[in-house]
Enzyme design. Structure first.
Site, PDB file in Angstrom:
ATOM      1  N   LYS A 274       0.848  -1.203   0.000  1.00 14.22           N
ATOM      2  CA  LYS A 274       0.000   0.000   0.000  1.00 14.22           C
ATOM      3  C   LYS A 274       0.879   1.247   0.000  1.00 14.22           C
ATOM      4  O   LYS A 274       2.012   1.188   0.495  1.00 14.22           O
ATOM      5  CB  LYS A 274      -0.850   0.018   1.282  1.00 14.22           C
ATOM      6  CG  LYS A 274      -1.997  -0.959   1.305  1.00 14.22           C
ATOM      7  CD  LYS A 274      -2.783  -0.812   2.611  1.00 14.22           C
ATOM      8  CE  LYS A 274      -3.907  -1.836   2.690  1.00 14.22           C
ATOM      9  NZ  LYS A 274      -4.966  -1.622   1.702  1.00 14.22           N
ATOM     10  N   ARG A 348     -10.482 -11.393   1.786  1.00 18.46           N
ATOM     11  CA  ARG A 348     -11.367 -12.415   1.206  1.00 18.46           C
ATOM     12  C   ARG A 348     -10.749 -13.806   1.309  1.00 18.46           C
ATOM     13  O   ARG A 348     -11.455 -14.805   1.366  1.00 18.46           O
ATOM     14  CB  ARG A 348     -11.690 -12.032  -0.249  1.00 18.46           C
ATOM     15  CG  ARG A 348     -10.475 -11.913  -1.127  1.00 18.46           C
ATOM     16  CD  ARG A 348     -10.767 -11.142  -2.417  1.00 18.46           C
ATOM     17  NE  ARG A 348     -10.854  -9.700  -2.179  1.00 18.46           N
ATOM     18  CZ  ARG A 348     -11.163  -8.810  -3.118  1.00 18.46           C
ATOM     19  NH1 ARG A 348     -11.415  -9.196  -4.346  1.00 18.46           N
ATOM     20  NH2 ARG A 348     -11.227  -7.530  -2.834  1.00 18.46           N
TER      21      ARG A 348
END
Ligand code: BES
Ligand code: ZN
Ligand code: ZN
Length: 498
Positions: A274, A348
């Site tokens: 990130k 996920r």
């Protein structure tokens, strides 16, 4: 903070009362919920020192009324809802601390037009007091005053029976304390909130509640074929954990209500790293896990007549030499394979295994909460939580639960178009959508692959609402974890109770 039920006025440091606005022609008339007090404040009302508008606080210092030193009048506007009372409590809390009042009474009765909803307003006001009393200063060497002594709040009400009022106040205390428990877990930084610390803190909190806690370590996670959770944890020196909480409040034949929460204790994105701006906020990536744990604690403390299971896959998403690389393929617990096309779409993957395990429990319903996608924060901002479900009955129940809890939810689309975008090239699935846009829905479509056919399931993406960056809700910290959806999940659990 201690909350008690009182019959009448008694001496204290602060009396909290309410003012509503009623329309008389074009004029707005202010009504106080004590006529004596209204008489005493006639001049102040005429001089428009108070207007009765929602959440307005007007303090009358050294007023000496009915044995109270100070009097606070809180405005409720024209048609107060239970949310008005929750927010009004934040006004009360700020004056309780600024006047350093430790013996407080709240005159609850006599609010114009509010007899019908008295009990839910009472609960909401008490809940708001707990929620706005929260502060996170344990890491500062100098503590703020609020931590030193805590006030006792007496609620003066004869609206309902004492038993009903006591029950409402007790429920408010349980919810408030459980939300604040989860907020603290979220606010603790990554170095002090690792997967093992998260498991230990939750385990400790279950003591005396009747909840059975089982915690799997890295070796067990591998043995249990949780390839998503294990794969993400490979990039970190901290061991992952899989936390299982079980509460039995109904007959063993009753199918369980299963909660699942993302417990990513720090998400740097992995190899698909990130940007550094605001990366520190990724300590909040375990708020889904913290909040389902909070909901589970509340369910047990309120002794709801359900069987409930709470599952929290916990790991860091970091970037050591063994970290998952883009292109790597892993296998989830149900045998489905996925290729990792972006290591930052890790939530996920860990939820996949937890949803497989949830499915194996033959549940009545599965509810998951996760700070899953930045796209959700873009779509809905930080008040509404977007949720996905294809089950219309569950949707109805969720809407009713959110209405009762005073939280805001928004139903999002999830269709075969989103599922199509998640197909893999080399494996069954890709963890990244092949299309552009609808990032929250495609993430939900990925998760759907791990939920058993026919099981009612809803996924809550709390990426925008799990922590505050503004100050939209006065009973939430200006900056910090919100504890969102705990109250809604408890309301939902009530609908599934025997
Ligand atoms: N934890 C983040 C989601 C997130 C981002 C929550 C910002 C709150 C604020 C999640 O693991 C993530 O990074 N998701 C990616 C998915 C993408 C790579 C498909 C995202 O949202 O950018
Ligand atoms: Zn991520
Ligand atoms: Zn994440």
């Amino acid at each position: 903070m201690k909350i008690e039920l009182a019959k009448s006025y008694h001496n204290g440091s602060l009396l909290v009362s309410f003012a509503t606005q009623t329309k008389s022609g074009k004029e707005s008339v202010i009504k106080l919920n004590d006529s004596q007090l209204e008489k005493r404040l006639k001049a102040a009302i005429e001089n428009k020192e108070l207007s009765g508008s929602e959440c307005e606080g007007t303090l009358f210092r050294n007023f000496d009324f009915q044995g109270y030193r100070h009097v606070l009048v809180i405005g409720l506007g024209e048609h107060p809802s239970h949310e008005t009372f929750r927010q009004a409590a934040a006004t009360a809390q700020s004056y309780i601390s600024s006047t350093k009042s430790f013996d407080v009474s709240v005159l609850f009765d006599g609010v114009v037009g509010e007899k019908k909803h008295g009990i839910e307003n009472l609960k909401s006001f008490a809940e708001g007091l707990y929620l706005s009393a929260y502060s996170f200063d344990e890491l500062k060497s100098k503590k703020s005053d609020s931590g030193k002594k805590s006030p006792t709040i007496h609620f003066i009400t004869k609206l309902q029976s004492d038993a009903q009022s006591k029950k409402a106040l007790q429920e408010a205390a349980v919810l408030g304390e459980c939300v604040n428990f989860s907020r603290r877990l979220g606010d603790l930084p990554g170095n002090l909130m690792t997967p093992s610390i998260l498991a230990d803190e939750i385990n400790a909190a279950t003591k005396g509640t009747g909840i059975k806690a089982t915690i799997w370590d890295k070796a067990r996670i591998k043995k249990e074929k949780m390839g998503g959770l294990y794969g993400v944890s490979q990039g970190s020196d901290q061991e992952p954990r899989f936390i299982i909480l079980e509460y039995k409040g109904a007959a063993s034949t009753k199918k369980p209500f299963v909660l699942v929460g993302k417990g990513l204790t720090f998400d740097c994105g992995g190899i698909s790293i990130k940007p550094s701006a605001a990366m520190e906020e990724m300590k909040y990536d375990m708020c889904g896990g913290a909040n389902v744990a909070g909901a589970m604690l509340a369910i047990a403390k309120l002794k709801l007549k359900i069987n409930a299971i709470c599952l929290i896959p916990a790991t860091e998403n970091l970037v050591n030499g063994s970290a998952t690389k883009p292109g790597d393929v892993h296998t989830a617990r149900n045998g489905k394979t996925f290729e990792i096309n972006n290591t930052d779409a890790e939530g996920r993957l860990i939820l996949a295994d937890a949803l497989c395990y949830a499915t194996e429990q033959k549940p009545e319903v599965i509810i998951d909460a996760a700070t899953l996608t930045g796209a959700m924060a873009v779509a809905l901002g930080n008040v509404h939580t977007g949720y996905f479900t294809k089950n219309t009955d569950l949707k109805k129940k969720i809407e009713a639960a959110a209405e009762a809890s005073g939280e805001w939810v928004w139903h999002m689309p999830l269709t075969h178009h989103h599922s199509k975008d998640m197909k893999g090239t080399y494996a069954d699935l890709s963890n990244m959508s092949s299309g552009k846009g609808a990032g929250s829905a495609t993430a939900a479509a990925f998760l759907e692959n791990f939920v058993g056919e026919g099981i009612p399931w809803a996924h809550f993406d709390i990426a925008g609402t799990a922590w505050a960056v503004g100050n939209r809700l006065p009973y939430c910290p200006k900056k910090g974890a919100s504890g969102v959806m705990i109250r809604t999940f408890v309301e939902l659990a009530k609908q599934f109770s025997a």
